[in-house]
Design a protein around this motif. Structure first.
Motif, PDB file in Angstrom:
ATOM      1  N   GLU A  42      50.923  37.523 -12.243  1.00 26.27           N
ATOM      2  CA  GLU A  42      49.745  37.093 -11.478  1.00 26.27           C
ATOM      3  C   GLU A  42      48.475  37.160 -12.327  1.00 26.27           C
ATOM      4  N   ARG A  43      48.359  38.221 -13.131  1.00 25.35           N
ATOM      5  CA  ARG A  43      47.183  38.302 -14.008  1.00 25.35           C
ATOM      6  C   ARG A  43      47.123  37.120 -14.958  1.00 25.35           C
ATOM      7  N   GLU A  69      55.625  45.731 -11.345  1.00 24.79           N
ATOM      8  CA  GLU A  69      54.730  45.736 -12.503  1.00 24.79           C
ATOM      9  C   GLU A  69      54.791  44.391 -13.248  1.00 24.79           C
ATOM     10  N   ARG A  82      59.024  40.667  -7.649  1.00 24.04           N
ATOM     11  CA  ARG A  82      58.931  41.669  -6.577  1.00 24.04           C
ATOM     12  C   ARG A  82      60.257  41.786  -5.825  1.00 24.04           C
ATOM     13  N   ALA A 121      56.200  35.564  -9.675  1.00 25.83           N
ATOM     14  CA  ALA A 121      55.739  36.859  -9.144  1.00 25.83           C
ATOM     15  C   ALA A 121      56.571  37.263  -7.931  1.00 25.83           C
ATOM     16  N   GLY A 146      52.813  41.873 -11.192  1.00 26.97           N
ATOM     17  CA  GLY A 146      51.379  41.999 -11.395  1.00 26.97           C
ATOM     18  C   GLY A 146      50.918  41.324 -12.672  1.00 26.97           C
ATOM     19  N   GLU A 147      51.715  41.429 -13.735  1.00 22.99           N
ATOM     20  CA  GLU A 147      51.338  40.782 -14.997  1.00 22.99           C
ATOM     21  C   GLU A 147      51.445  39.261 -14.885  1.00 22.99           C
TER      22      GLU A 147
END
Length: 459
Positions: free
Chosen positions: A106-107, A100, A94, A90, A103-104
């Motif tokens: 991390e999800r 984006e 960044r 992640a 974020g995925e």
């Protein structure tokens, strides 16, 4: 009894014996990934299915989940290693200006945290006990391709050690046995009957014109032919998992995470779940048309496909069961479906078959792995020749050597030298055990604890 036919979904759960044999990239992390992404979330799907899905656990998978220390190492993998790798990826996304993707990543990392929480909530019995509540079928001790085992005594050892292990752990067994790799030959049938096997699955795709009717073997159990046309909707080139919305299981970040969809977009979990619902509805409609007027469609899948190789596979399975209930397609556990579907006599002269490619034993005895097949057969004869001098250590190393996994991995060339190193190591350890019986060597750790050298001496 319904005038129309039925669907039986069979999940064959198996992992090579990797507990204690390496970590990354080949070894124990295979087991940990499967536990986190497949076996733990599968529990909720099975509970919701209410017994309609048949779960088979191989004894060698159970051996690993029961091994001392595995639970702690699995939790450390989930809470430490996977937390760290997701955080690193992640951060890198960044830094590259791709928030984006970050974020995925991390999800997706939350999957491992939830799996760890669920594991810790399962109590003393842990994951194995939770799975055994649903498991009605078992398999041979170490997933040997039984038609390639050299002797009746060797087949009896594989069957008895596996079945007795399942009975001891689950407290029950109804006679359903998954033939490893669906490898069947008619000469096995009396040995299966002797072991108490009442039903098994076979892949006669290129042999039978009608795969929707069980077969009664002359000397043994009911044979449930796989319905390849139904399976191919799920597991073939261009099948459901190839849809653009699903997560791409091949494209990876530095630390082997998968934040992209098959169509190249950033993975969208909601979009993928909607696709799974559509594919489940399509599957149920197609199967209903296929069995209209009678018959039994047996859709057998490697459990590890659902959740690991096909990230949304468990969403799809839950949706299939729900959609079938809404539309009236009867989905039954395989034992119940076989009891409700008239069988016909098995044709004479069936060839040796498997669910490999092609439907022969080539994957496990072709020229590319003939040395492994011959070495295992020769080692079996060495152990039998030793008679009562062959101790439990030698027998367990023989069982480890006979696993179908080493030839499969070598044929597919998907894990480098690992499978041949494993086979060579077990052969060397077997010969060391025969040369010095009674000496302790923990090489095989928790493998086949219910195997007994006396199993080689007769029924």
């Amino acid at each position: 009894m319904s005038a129309d036919g039925r669907l039986a979904i069979v999940l064959h759960s198996h992992m090579p014996y990797v507990e204690g044999f390496g970590t990354w990239p080949f070894g124990e992390e295979w087991l940990f990934e499967a536990a986190a992404t497949v076996y733990v979330p599968l529990l909720d799907v099975l509970a919701g299915a209410g017994g309609a899905v048949t779960l088979s656990l191989t004894p060698v998978l159970c051996d690993q989940l029961a091994a001392p220390g595995v639970h702690g190492r699995l939790l450390a993998f989930l809470r430490d290693l996977r937390v760290t790798t997701h955080a690193l990826d992640a951060e890198a996304c960044r830094a590259d200006g791709r928030p984006e993707l970050a974020g995925e990543v991390e999800r997706a990392g939350g999957d491992y945290a939830r799996a760890a929480d669920r594991l810790e909530s399962l109590g003393d019995g842990g994951l194995l006990s939770a799975l055994l509540e649903h498991a009605t079928w078992t398999s041979s001790a170490t997933h040997a391709v039984l038609p390639l085992v050299a002797t009746d005594a060797g087949v009896r050892l594989q069957l008895r050690a596996g079945i007795e292990g399942h009975r001891a752990r689950a407290g029950r067994w109804g006679g359903g046995l998954w033939l490893p790799e669906c490898a069947h030959a008619p000469w096995l049938e009396p040995l299966l009957e002797e072991a108490g096997v009442h039903a098994t699955c076979v892949d006669l795709t290129d042999v039978l014109a009608d795969p929707l009717r069980p077969l009664q073997s002359t000397d043994g159990p009911l044979l449930a032919p796989l319905d390849r046309a139904t399976i191919d909707l799920v597991w073939s080139e261009g099948a459901y998992p190839a849809a653009g919305a699903y997560r791409d299981s091949h494209r990876r970040t530095v630390h082997h995470h998968h934040p992209w969809a098959n169509d190249g977009a950033v993975y969208d979990r909601d979009r993928a779940r909607e696709q799974a619902e559509r594919d489940a509805a399509d599957f149920v409609a197609r199967v209903a048309r296929r069995v209209r007027g009678g018959g039994l469609s047996v859709c057998a899948l490697d459990t590890e496909l659902l959740g690991h190789h096909w990230y949304e596979g468990l969403d799809w399975l839950a949706a299939v069961v729900a959609q079938a209930r809404r539309t009236g397609l009867e989905v039954l556990a395989l034992d119940d479906a076989l009891a409700a579907t008239p069988a016909r006599p098995a044709p004479a002269g069936l060839p040796a078959t498997s669910w490999g490619t092609p439907r022969t034993l080539w994957t496990w005895d072709g020229p590319q792995v003939a040395d492994l097949a011959f070495a295992a057969r020769a080692a079996e004869l060495e152990v039998l020749a030793a008679g009562s001098a062959a101790d439990a250590r030698a027998v367990r190393e023989l069982l480890a050597l006979q696993s179908s996994d080493w030839a499969f991995l070598a044929t597919r060339d998907i894990s480098g030298p690992y499978p041949r190193e494993r086979a060579e190591g077990h052969l060397a350890a077997l010969r060391a055990a025969l040369a010095a019986p009674g000496e302790h060597d923990p090489t095989v750790r928790g493998l086949a604890p219910f195997a007994d050298p006396a199993m080689l001496l007769g029924p």
